[in-house]
Design a protein around this motif. Structure first.
Motif, mmCIF file in Angstrom:
data_model
loop_
_atom_site.group_PDB
_atom_site.id
_atom_site.type_symbol
_atom_site.label_atom_id
_atom_site.label_comp_id
_atom_site.label_asym_id
_atom_site.label_seq_id
_atom_site.Cartn_x
_atom_site.Cartn_y
_atom_site.Cartn_z
ATOM 1 N N ILE A 53 0.833 -1.213 0.000
ATOM 2 C CA ILE A 53 0.000 0.000 0.000
ATOM 3 C C ILE A 53 0.862 1.256 0.000
ATOM 4 O O ILE A 53 0.540 2.246 -0.677
ATOM 5 N N ALA A 54 1.974 1.217 0.736
ATOM 6 C CA ALA A 54 2.856 2.380 0.788
ATOM 7 C C ALA A 54 3.425 2.701 -0.593
ATOM 8 O O ALA A 54 3.525 3.875 -0.986
ATOM 9 N N VAL A 55 3.783 1.675 -1.350
ATOM 10 C CA VAL A 55 4.323 1.887 -2.700
ATOM 11 C C VAL A 55 3.224 2.397 -3.629
ATOM 12 O O VAL A 55 3.457 3.302 -4.448
ATOM 13 N N GLN A 56 2.038 1.847 -3.513
ATOM 14 C CA GLN A 56 0.934 2.347 -4.333
ATOM 15 C C GLN A 56 0.639 3.810 -4.012
ATOM 16 O O GLN A 56 0.386 4.622 -4.911
ATOM 17 N N ASP A 57 0.668 4.150 -2.743
ATOM 18 C CA ASP A 57 0.409 5.529 -2.335
ATOM 19 C C ASP A 57 1.471 6.477 -2.891
ATOM 20 O O ASP A 57 1.161 7.620 -3.268
ATOM 21 N N GLU A 58 2.707 6.003 -2.977
ATOM 22 C CA GLU A 58 3.799 6.856 -3.444
ATOM 23 C C GLU A 58 3.752 7.086 -4.953
ATOM 24 O O GLU A 58 4.049 8.192 -5.428
ATOM 25 N N TYR A 59 3.342 6.065 -5.715
ATOM 26 C CA TYR A 59 3.534 6.140 -7.165
ATOM 27 C C TYR A 59 2.252 6.263 -7.982
ATOM 28 O O TYR A 59 2.322 6.694 -9.143
ATOM 29 N N ILE A 60 1.117 5.886 -7.458
ATOM 30 C CA ILE A 60 -0.117 6.037 -8.233
ATOM 31 C C ILE A 60 -0.462 7.521 -8.335
ATOM 32 O O ILE A 60 -0.623 8.216 -7.330
ATOM 33 N N GLY A 61 -0.535 8.002 -9.549
ATOM 34 C CA GLY A 61 -0.847 9.410 -9.794
ATOM 35 C C GLY A 61 0.322 10.360 -9.645
ATOM 36 O O GLY A 61 0.150 11.576 -9.749
ATOM 37 N N ASN A 62 1.509 9.823 -9.427
ATOM 38 C CA ASN A 62 2.686 10.674 -9.233
ATOM 39 C C ASN A 62 3.796 10.312 -10.203
ATOM 40 O O ASN A 62 4.107 9.138 -10.400
ATOM 41 N N ASP A 63 4.387 11.327 -10.811
ATOM 42 C CA ASP A 63 5.568 11.168 -11.667
ATOM 43 C C ASP A 63 6.792 11.685 -10.932
ATOM 44 O O ASP A 63 6.740 12.736 -10.279
ATOM 45 N N PHE A 64 7.894 10.965 -11.078
ATOM 46 C CA PHE A 64 9.163 11.410 -10.523
ATOM 47 C C PHE A 64 10.186 11.375 -11.652
ATOM 48 O O PHE A 64 10.807 10.331 -11.902
ATOM 49 N N PRO A 65 10.339 12.492 -12.379
ATOM 50 C CA PRO A 65 11.209 12.520 -13.558
ATOM 51 C C PRO A 65 12.615 12.004 -13.252
ATOM 52 O O PRO A 65 13.229 12.371 -12.248
ATOM 53 N N GLY A 66 13.073 11.129 -14.146
ATOM 54 C CA GLY A 66 14.382 10.525 -13.965
ATOM 55 C C GLY A 66 14.375 9.299 -13.085
ATOM 56 O O GLY A 66 15.349 8.536 -13.062
ATOM 57 N N TYR A 67 13.269 9.092 -12.359
ATOM 58 C CA TYR A 67 13.165 7.950 -11.442
ATOM 59 C C TYR A 67 12.046 6.983 -11.843
ATOM 60 O O TYR A 67 12.281 5.779 -11.971
ATOM 61 N N ALA A 68 10.828 7.520 -12.001
ATOM 62 C CA ALA A 68 9.691 6.647 -12.289
ATOM 63 C C ALA A 68 8.521 7.457 -12.820
ATOM 64 O O ALA A 68 8.263 8.579 -12.354
ATOM 65 N N ALA A 69 7.819 6.871 -13.800
ATOM 66 C CA ALA A 69 6.538 7.415 -14.218
ATOM 67 C C ALA A 69 5.456 6.869 -13.291
ATOM 68 O O ALA A 69 5.699 5.938 -12.517
ATOM 69 N N GLU A 70 4.268 7.440 -13.366
ATOM 70 C CA GLU A 70 3.233 7.041 -12.427
ATOM 71 C C GLU A 70 2.851 5.564 -12.594
ATOM 72 O O GLU A 70 2.923 4.997 -13.683
ATOM 73 N N MET A 71 2.477 4.985 -11.501
ATOM 74 C CA MET A 71 2.067 3.583 -11.448
ATOM 75 C C MET A 71 0.594 3.480 -11.824
ATOM 76 O O MET A 71 -0.227 4.292 -11.397
ATOM 77 N N PRO A 72 0.218 2.494 -12.647
ATOM 78 C CA PRO A 72 -1.205 2.319 -12.970
ATOM 79 C C PRO A 72 -2.020 2.074 -11.700
ATOM 80 O O PRO A 72 -1.555 1.425 -10.757
ATOM 81 N N ARG A 73 -3.236 2.565 -11.707
ATOM 82 C CA ARG A 73 -4.085 2.411 -10.532
ATOM 83 C C ARG A 73 -4.474 0.960 -10.296
ATOM 84 O O ARG A 73 -4.658 0.529 -9.158
ATOM 85 N N HIS A 74 -4.622 0.200 -11.385
ATOM 86 C CA HIS A 74 -5.050 -1.190 -11.266
ATOM 87 C C HIS A 74 -4.079 -2.114 -11.996
ATOM 88 O O HIS A 74 -3.473 -1.738 -12.999
ATOM 89 N N GLY A 75 -3.935 -3.319 -11.466
ATOM 90 C CA GLY A 75 -3.201 -4.367 -12.171
ATOM 91 C C GLY A 75 -1.715 -4.441 -11.907
ATOM 92 O O GLY A 75 -1.077 -5.419 -12.293
ATOM 93 N N HIS A 76 -1.153 -3.427 -11.250
ATOM 94 C CA HIS A 76 0.289 -3.436 -10.985
ATOM 95 C C HIS A 76 0.543 -3.435 -9.479
ATOM 96 O O HIS A 76 -0.088 -2.689 -8.727
ATOM 97 N N ARG A 77 1.468 -4.266 -9.061
ATOM 98 C CA ARG A 77 1.963 -4.239 -7.681
ATOM 99 C C ARG A 77 3.478 -4.368 -7.755
ATOM 100 O O ARG A 77 4.004 -5.464 -7.899
ATOM 101 N N TRP A 78 4.161 -3.251 -7.652
ATOM 102 C CA TRP A 78 5.616 -3.269 -7.749
ATOM 103 C C TRP A 78 6.242 -3.919 -6.517
ATOM 104 O O TRP A 78 7.361 -4.430 -6.586
ATOM 105 N N VAL A 79 5.526 -3.867 -5.406
ATOM 106 C CA VAL A 79 5.879 -4.631 -4.214
ATOM 107 C C VAL A 79 4.687 -5.508 -3.881
ATOM 108 O O VAL A 79 3.564 -5.027 -3.781
ATOM 109 N N GLU A 80 4.940 -6.786 -3.745
ATOM 110 C CA GLU A 80 3.859 -7.747 -3.510
ATOM 111 C C GLU A 80 4.241 -8.659 -2.347
ATOM 112 O O GLU A 80 5.421 -8.992 -2.154
ATOM 113 N N ILE A 81 3.246 -9.036 -1.566
ATOM 114 C CA ILE A 81 3.436 -10.019 -0.499
ATOM 115 C C ILE A 81 2.698 -11.290 -0.913
ATOM 116 O O ILE A 81 1.479 -11.294 -1.060
ATOM 117 N N GLU A 82 3.467 -12.355 -1.118
ATOM 118 C CA GLU A 82 2.908 -13.631 -1.579
ATOM 119 C C GLU A 82 2.641 -14.547 -0.391
ATOM 120 O O GLU A 82 3.523 -14.789 0.438
#
Length: 282
Positions: A21-50
């Protein structure tokens, strides 16, 4: 030089998904030029707990595994990318450039851990970059570490020699068992994911009253070699863990006060529960 490493303790994680959730909160709707484009709201989990299960009823063990970019020292994504799309920083962090990596789906396909997502809308491979924009701004740890309520995640910025010492002292492992990619994400108590257990419950019948056998000595042998030695708990349960799966025949020997000695053999495949073992009263 000091470099970033991440340590995840399998035994300390409760599966709360705060890190996700912390990663989703940081990247969904936010761009960080040179680091990361915004994360899609659905379907992506860059950090996942299996969620991982071992055993079967009534002996089931549930543990959780942190899944994310491993920030390898020899990253396959770097080799797959063209034109500087992926870079390995001196501090150990891998960054997929949000501009240079556009259209390079082969970067996502190259990750052996499945940690690089493909953003169809942006035509961009994306991953969790250790919150590089935050640590560059002076943060002492990335957001998943700060969000973890149990201390299952730790971020360490140490030299490679220091990290090797920490890994040896704490019995840390990586998901790259062969060491080919040299990841910088380490796991404690990984045996709860990769290895198996064997156990059972000890009972005895005295005067038509069945009771648990507590404090019995239970030995596990493989051939003539002693693998483990333990005592049954107040419920009569015993368990040997961190065994190699599909490792062949084992022998259980039980000695308990007021009971006749007991022994049996079994073949170990996946986690094995011997069931209720009824000892004969002496």
């Amino acid at each position: 030089m000091r470099k970033w490493n991440l340590v995840f303790d399998v035994a300390a994680c409760t599966g709360c998904h705060n890190c996700t959730i912390a990663v989703q909160d940081e990247y969904i709707g936010n761009d960080f030029p040179g680091y990361a484009a915004e994360m899609p709201r659905h379907g992506h989990r860059w950090v996942e707990i299996e969620r991982c299960e071992r055993g079967r009823f009534p002996a089931v063990d549930v543990a959780y595994l942190f899944r994310a970019c491993q920030h390898c020292d020899d990253p396959p994504c770097l080799q797959a990318g063209a034109g500087g799309a992926v870079r390995k920083r001196p501090d150990g962090i891998v960054v997929i450039d949000p501009e240079r990596a556009r259209g390079q789906k082969q970067i996502a396909n190259a990750c052996p851990y499945g940690a690089v997502s493909w953003n169809e809308r942006l035509e961009l491979p994306q991953h969790w970059n250790f919150d590089a924009h935050l640590v560059d701004a002076g943060w002492s740890a990335p957001r998943p570490v700060q969000a973890c309520p149990t201390g299952a995640l730790r971020a360490l910025k140490v030299t490679d020699d220091e990290m090797r010492g920490i890994a040896a002292d704490e019995g840390l492992e990586t998901l790259d068992a062969g060491g080919k990619h040299r990841p910088r994400v380490y796991y404690r108590n990984l045996y709860r994911i990769t290895r198996v257990f064997a156990g059972g419950t000890l009972l005895v019948n005295r005067d038509d009253v069945e009771s648990c056998v507590a404090g019995a000595r239970v030995r596990l042998l493989r051939g003539d070699s002693l693998v483990g030695d333990t005592r049954s708990d107040v419920f009569g349960d015993f368990r040997f863990d961190a065994l190699d799966p599909f490792s062949g025949e084992y022998r259980i020997e039980v000695a308990a006060d007021g009971c006749r000695n007991y022994a049996t053999t079994f073949e170990l495949g996946e986690s094995h529960w011997l069931g209720e073992i009824r000892l004969d009263a002496a």
